[in-house]
Design a protein around this motif. Structure first.
Motif, PDB file in Angstrom:
ATOM      1  N   CYS A  11     -11.792 -46.102 -27.175  1.00  0.00           N
ATOM      2  CA  CYS A  11     -10.767 -46.394 -27.066  1.00  0.00           C
ATOM      3  C   CYS A  11     -10.556 -46.647 -25.657  1.00  0.00           C
ATOM      4  O   CYS A  11      -9.274 -46.647 -25.145  1.00  0.00           O
ATOM      5  CB  CYS A  11      -9.640 -45.238 -27.177  1.00  0.00           C
ATOM      6  SG  CYS A  11      -9.743 -43.897 -26.587  1.00  0.00           S
ATOM      7  N   GLY A  12     -11.450 -46.603 -25.699  1.00  0.00           N
ATOM      8  CA  GLY A  12     -11.816 -47.571 -23.459  1.00  0.00           C
ATOM      9  C   GLY A  12     -10.946 -46.183 -23.181  1.00  0.00           C
ATOM     10  O   GLY A  12     -11.063 -45.462 -22.944  1.00  0.00           O
ATOM     11  N   ASP A  13      -9.948 -47.480 -22.106  1.00  0.00           N
ATOM     12  CA  ASP A  13      -9.553 -46.441 -20.474  1.00  0.00           C
ATOM     13  C   ASP A  13      -7.725 -45.880 -20.783  1.00  0.00           C
ATOM     14  O   ASP A  13      -7.066 -45.805 -20.607  1.00  0.00           O
ATOM     15  CB  ASP A  13      -9.684 -47.237 -19.362  1.00  0.00           C
ATOM     16  CG  ASP A  13     -11.353 -46.989 -19.052  1.00  0.00           C
ATOM     17  OD1 ASP A  13     -11.383 -46.217 -19.079  1.00  0.00           O
ATOM     18  OD2 ASP A  13     -10.423 -47.474 -17.696  1.00  0.00           O
ATOM     19  N   THR A  14      -7.439 -46.080 -22.595  1.00  0.00           N
ATOM     20  CA  THR A  14      -5.760 -46.389 -22.867  1.00  0.00           C
ATOM     21  C   THR A  14      -5.707 -45.025 -22.895  1.00  0.00           C
ATOM     22  O   THR A  14      -4.583 -44.826 -22.138  1.00  0.00           O
ATOM     23  CB  THR A  14      -6.177 -46.683 -24.246  1.00  0.00           C
ATOM     24  OG1 THR A  14      -6.177 -48.105 -24.128  1.00  0.00           O
ATOM     25  CG2 THR A  14      -4.696 -46.366 -25.440  1.00  0.00           C
ATOM     26  N   LEU A  15      -7.075 -43.879 -23.160  1.00  0.00           N
ATOM     27  CA  LEU A  15      -6.862 -42.341 -22.494  1.00  0.00           C
ATOM     28  C   LEU A  15      -8.173 -42.278 -22.339  1.00  0.00           C
ATOM     29  O   LEU A  15      -9.468 -42.859 -22.026  1.00  0.00           O
ATOM     30  CB  LEU A  15      -6.888 -41.564 -24.225  1.00  0.00           C
ATOM     31  CG  LEU A  15      -5.835 -41.619 -24.818  1.00  0.00           C
ATOM     32  CD1 LEU A  15      -5.947 -41.400 -26.210  1.00  0.00           C
ATOM     33  CD2 LEU A  15      -4.375 -40.990 -24.407  1.00  0.00           C
TER      34      LEU A  15
ATOM     35  N   LEU B  86      -3.832 -36.760 -26.712  1.00  0.00           N
ATOM     36  CA  LEU B  86      -3.085 -37.127 -28.132  1.00  0.00           C
ATOM     37  C   LEU B  86      -2.188 -36.433 -28.569  1.00  0.00           C
ATOM     38  O   LEU B  86      -1.848 -36.274 -29.599  1.00  0.00           O
ATOM     39  CB  LEU B  86      -4.772 -37.774 -28.784  1.00  0.00           C
ATOM     40  CG  LEU B  86      -5.301 -38.757 -28.761  1.00  0.00           C
ATOM     41  CD1 LEU B  86      -6.549 -38.724 -29.667  1.00  0.00           C
ATOM     42  CD2 LEU B  86      -4.293 -39.728 -28.641  1.00  0.00           C
ATOM     43  N   GLU B  87      -3.104 -34.964 -28.643  1.00  0.00           N
ATOM     44  CA  GLU B  87      -1.694 -33.561 -28.916  1.00  0.00           C
ATOM     45  C   GLU B  87      -0.223 -33.832 -28.748  1.00  0.00           C
ATOM     46  O   GLU B  87       0.427 -34.135 -29.498  1.00  0.00           O
ATOM     47  CB  GLU B  87      -1.892 -32.233 -28.494  1.00  0.00           C
ATOM     48  CG  GLU B  87      -3.933 -32.108 -28.586  1.00  0.00           C
ATOM     49  CD  GLU B  87      -4.041 -30.650 -28.676  1.00  0.00           C
ATOM     50  OE1 GLU B  87      -3.744 -30.241 -27.585  1.00  0.00           O
ATOM     51  OE2 GLU B  87      -4.951 -30.298 -28.832  1.00  0.00           O
ATOM     52  N   SER B  88       0.001 -35.121 -27.521  1.00  0.00           N
ATOM     53  CA  SER B  88       1.452 -34.594 -27.216  1.00  0.00           C
ATOM     54  C   SER B  88       1.936 -36.092 -26.965  1.00  0.00           C
ATOM     55  O   SER B  88       2.484 -36.674 -26.662  1.00  0.00           O
ATOM     56  CB  SER B  88       1.607 -34.199 -25.966  1.00  0.00           C
ATOM     57  OG  SER B  88       0.640 -34.077 -24.615  1.00  0.00           O
ATOM     58  N   ALA B  89       0.620 -36.872 -26.770  1.00  0.00           N
ATOM     59  CA  ALA B  89       1.332 -38.277 -26.070  1.00  0.00           C
ATOM     60  C   ALA B  89       1.005 -38.436 -25.112  1.00  0.00           C
ATOM     61  O   ALA B  89       1.959 -39.273 -25.018  1.00  0.00           O
ATOM     62  CB  ALA B  89       2.136 -39.316 -27.354  1.00  0.00           C
ATOM     63  N   ALA B  90       0.226 -37.922 -24.241  1.00  0.00           N
ATOM     64  CA  ALA B  90       0.319 -38.059 -23.011  1.00  0.00           C
ATOM     65  C   ALA B  90      -0.313 -38.709 -22.253  1.00  0.00           C
ATOM     66  O   ALA B  90      -0.838 -39.490 -22.306  1.00  0.00           O
ATOM     67  CB  ALA B  90      -0.241 -36.663 -21.897  1.00  0.00           C
ATOM     68  N   PRO B  91       1.080 -39.851 -21.155  1.00  0.00           N
ATOM     69  CA  PRO B  91      -0.430 -40.518 -20.634  1.00  0.00           C
ATOM     70  C   PRO B  91      -0.881 -39.818 -19.636  1.00  0.00           C
ATOM     71  O   PRO B  91      -1.334 -38.983 -19.044  1.00  0.00           O
ATOM     72  CB  PRO B  91       1.367 -41.415 -19.797  1.00  0.00           C
ATOM     73  CG  PRO B  91       1.993 -40.605 -19.807  1.00  0.00           C
ATOM     74  CD  PRO B  91       2.053 -39.599 -21.080  1.00  0.00           C
ATOM     75  N   LYS B  92      -2.016 -41.287 -18.496  1.00  0.00           N
ATOM     76  CA  LYS B  92      -1.899 -41.066 -17.584  1.00  0.00           C
ATOM     77  C   LYS B  92      -1.143 -40.094 -16.286  1.00  0.00           C
ATOM     78  O   LYS B  92      -0.241 -40.448 -16.470  1.00  0.00           O
ATOM     79  CB  LYS B  92      -3.110 -41.756 -16.582  1.00  0.00           C
ATOM     80  CG  LYS B  92      -4.187 -42.524 -17.581  1.00  0.00           C
ATOM     81  CD  LYS B  92      -5.034 -43.638 -17.297  1.00  0.00           C
ATOM     82  CE  LYS B  92      -5.291 -44.025 -18.066  1.00  0.00           C
ATOM     83  NZ  LYS B  92      -4.658 -45.158 -19.142  1.00  0.00           N
TER      84      LYS B  92
ATOM     85  N   LEU C   5      -2.471 -44.615 -31.170  1.00  0.00           N
ATOM     86  CA  LEU C   5      -3.996 -43.631 -31.281  1.00  0.00           C
ATOM     87  C   LEU C   5      -3.300 -42.443 -31.756  1.00  0.00           C
ATOM     88  O   LEU C   5      -4.206 -42.250 -31.886  1.00  0.00           O
ATOM     89  CB  LEU C   5      -4.676 -43.615 -30.012  1.00  0.00           C
ATOM     90  CG  LEU C   5      -5.721 -44.573 -29.444  1.00  0.00           C
ATOM     91  CD1 LEU C   5      -6.214 -44.408 -27.608  1.00  0.00           C
ATOM     92  CD2 LEU C   5      -6.455 -44.819 -30.591  1.00  0.00           C
ATOM     93  N   ALA C   6      -2.335 -42.041 -30.923  1.00  0.00           N
ATOM     94  CA  ALA C   6      -1.778 -40.343 -31.372  1.00  0.00           C
ATOM     95  C   ALA C   6      -1.398 -40.428 -33.471  1.00  0.00           C
ATOM     96  O   ALA C   6      -1.371 -39.133 -33.485  1.00  0.00           O
ATOM     97  CB  ALA C   6      -0.521 -39.807 -30.758  1.00  0.00           C
ATOM     98  N   GLU C   7      -0.421 -41.583 -33.563  1.00  0.00           N
ATOM     99  CA  GLU C   7      -0.556 -41.582 -34.878  1.00  0.00           C
ATOM    100  C   GLU C   7      -1.868 -41.850 -35.716  1.00  0.00           C
ATOM    101  O   GLU C   7      -2.021 -41.460 -36.804  1.00  0.00           O
ATOM    102  CB  GLU C   7       0.125 -42.793 -34.643  1.00  0.00           C
ATOM    103  CG  GLU C   7       0.621 -42.824 -36.626  1.00  0.00           C
ATOM    104  CD  GLU C   7       1.572 -44.555 -36.527  1.00  0.00           C
ATOM    105  OE1 GLU C   7       1.696 -44.534 -37.472  1.00  0.00           O
ATOM    106  OE2 GLU C   7       1.991 -45.096 -35.690  1.00  0.00           O
TER     107      GLU C   7
ATOM    108  N   TYR D 261      -5.868 -40.085 -39.453  1.00  0.00           N
ATOM    109  CA  TYR D 261      -7.173 -39.774 -40.014  1.00  0.00           C
ATOM    110  C   TYR D 261      -7.646 -39.222 -39.167  1.00  0.00           C
ATOM    111  O   TYR D 261      -8.889 -39.592 -37.634  1.00  0.00           O
ATOM    112  CB  TYR D 261      -7.670 -41.523 -39.877  1.00  0.00           C
ATOM    113  CG  TYR D 261      -6.499 -42.705 -40.538  1.00  0.00           C
ATOM    114  CD1 TYR D 261      -6.965 -42.805 -41.554  1.00  0.00           C
ATOM    115  CD2 TYR D 261      -6.109 -42.929 -39.820  1.00  0.00           C
ATOM    116  CE1 TYR D 261      -6.175 -43.680 -42.064  1.00  0.00           C
ATOM    117  CE2 TYR D 261      -5.402 -44.068 -39.887  1.00  0.00           C
ATOM    118  CZ  TYR D 261      -5.312 -44.223 -41.380  1.00  0.00           C
ATOM    119  OH  TYR D 261      -4.687 -45.409 -41.878  1.00  0.00           O
ATOM    120  N   PRO D 262      -7.440 -37.655 -38.849  1.00  0.00           N
ATOM    121  CA  PRO D 262      -7.981 -36.835 -38.492  1.00  0.00           C
ATOM    122  C   PRO D 262     -10.282 -36.698 -38.433  1.00  0.00           C
ATOM    123  O   PRO D 262     -10.326 -35.556 -36.725  1.00  0.00           O
ATOM    124  CB  PRO D 262      -7.167 -35.284 -38.725  1.00  0.00           C
ATOM    125  CG  PRO D 262      -7.205 -35.605 -40.444  1.00  0.00           C
ATOM    126  CD  PRO D 262      -6.742 -37.220 -40.848  1.00  0.00           C
TER     127      PRO D 262
END
Length: 233
Positions: A163-167, A173-179, A201-203, A208-209
């Motif tokens: 996913c590059g630098d999106t995250l 991902l657990e909380s869809a937390a931003p930087k 991505l969190a969705e 798709y775990p």
């Protein structure tokens, strides 16, 4: 500062290049003085040197997740390769948003491509590179306008989404937390769009775990995957 060497029966390519042979000169030429305390780097073995040391055929294709300095420095090490970027990302370079010395060679072989309106899982746009569902590019625009992610399914059936630098950290991902707000201000071109991608991505991860989400700078994930010349089979 990772990069990925993909070997498919129909082709081989690099996804990003990491730091290249000319990073010192590029950094001195283009990294603003006020950013240097934050954006530092340690000496690394450039990907071209690693490939040559392991007797690998050099790639004729480089696909960039995006064009920030730490992902595209090594482009100049592969003058015979086609460099793939979305039109939005190519325009981002032309507008002066990246280290210009990394793209200054007028002989770089650019290949502008587009994602199709073919839905793939929870993405509206995608590009199945080889038509077999094993290597699929997806839209990640936000961190930069033309950012892309790369889905890979290996021969064993293992699945990964780069996913590059999106995250920066998969655990976000657990909380869809931003930087952090400082990081968002420094590096994200469109913070709202980037957050939409984080949510997506969190969705994806919930749906798709079994797919391993791989941020480009997350050593917790990368250490578990291993490093070249080891292969993910």
């Amino acid at each position: 500062m990772s990069r990925f060497w993909v070997d498919h029966p129909k082709g081989r390519f690099l996804f990003d290049t990491g730091l290249g042979r000319n990073i010192k000169q590029q950094y001195q030429a283009d990294m603003p003085l006020w950013m240097r305390p934050t954006f530092k780097y340690d000496p690394v073995k450039p990907v071209r040197d690693q490939l040559e040391a392991n007797h690998q055929t050099l790639p004729n294709q480089i696909i960039l997740s995006h064009t920030h300095w730490d992902h595209a420095s090594g482009v100049t090490d592969f003058p015979n390769a086609e460099v793939w970027a979305l039109p939005e990302e190519h325009a981002y370079i032309a507008e002066g948003n990246v280290m210009q010395s990394q793209f200054a060679n007028p002989d770089l072989r650019w290949h502008e491509y587009t994602l199709t309106d073919t839905p793939w899982r929870n993405y509206k746009k995608s590009l199945d590179l080889y038509g077999d569902g094993s290597v699929v590019l997806v839209d990640q625009g936000g961190h930069t306008p033309g950012s892309v992610g790369l889905y890979l399914r290996t021969r064993s059936g293992s699945e990964y989404l780069l996913c590059g630098d999106t995250l920066w950290r998969a655990r976000a991902l657990e909380s869809a937390a931003p930087k952090s707000w400082v990081a968002r201000w420094l590096v994200d071109d469109d913070t709202a769009a980037t957050q939409e991608r984080v949510n997506q991505l969190a969705e994806f991860s919930r749906r798709y775990p079994d797919v391993v989400i791989v941020p480009a700078h997350d050593t917790e994930v990368l250490d578990q995957l291993g490093y070249f010349p080891s292969w993910l089979e």
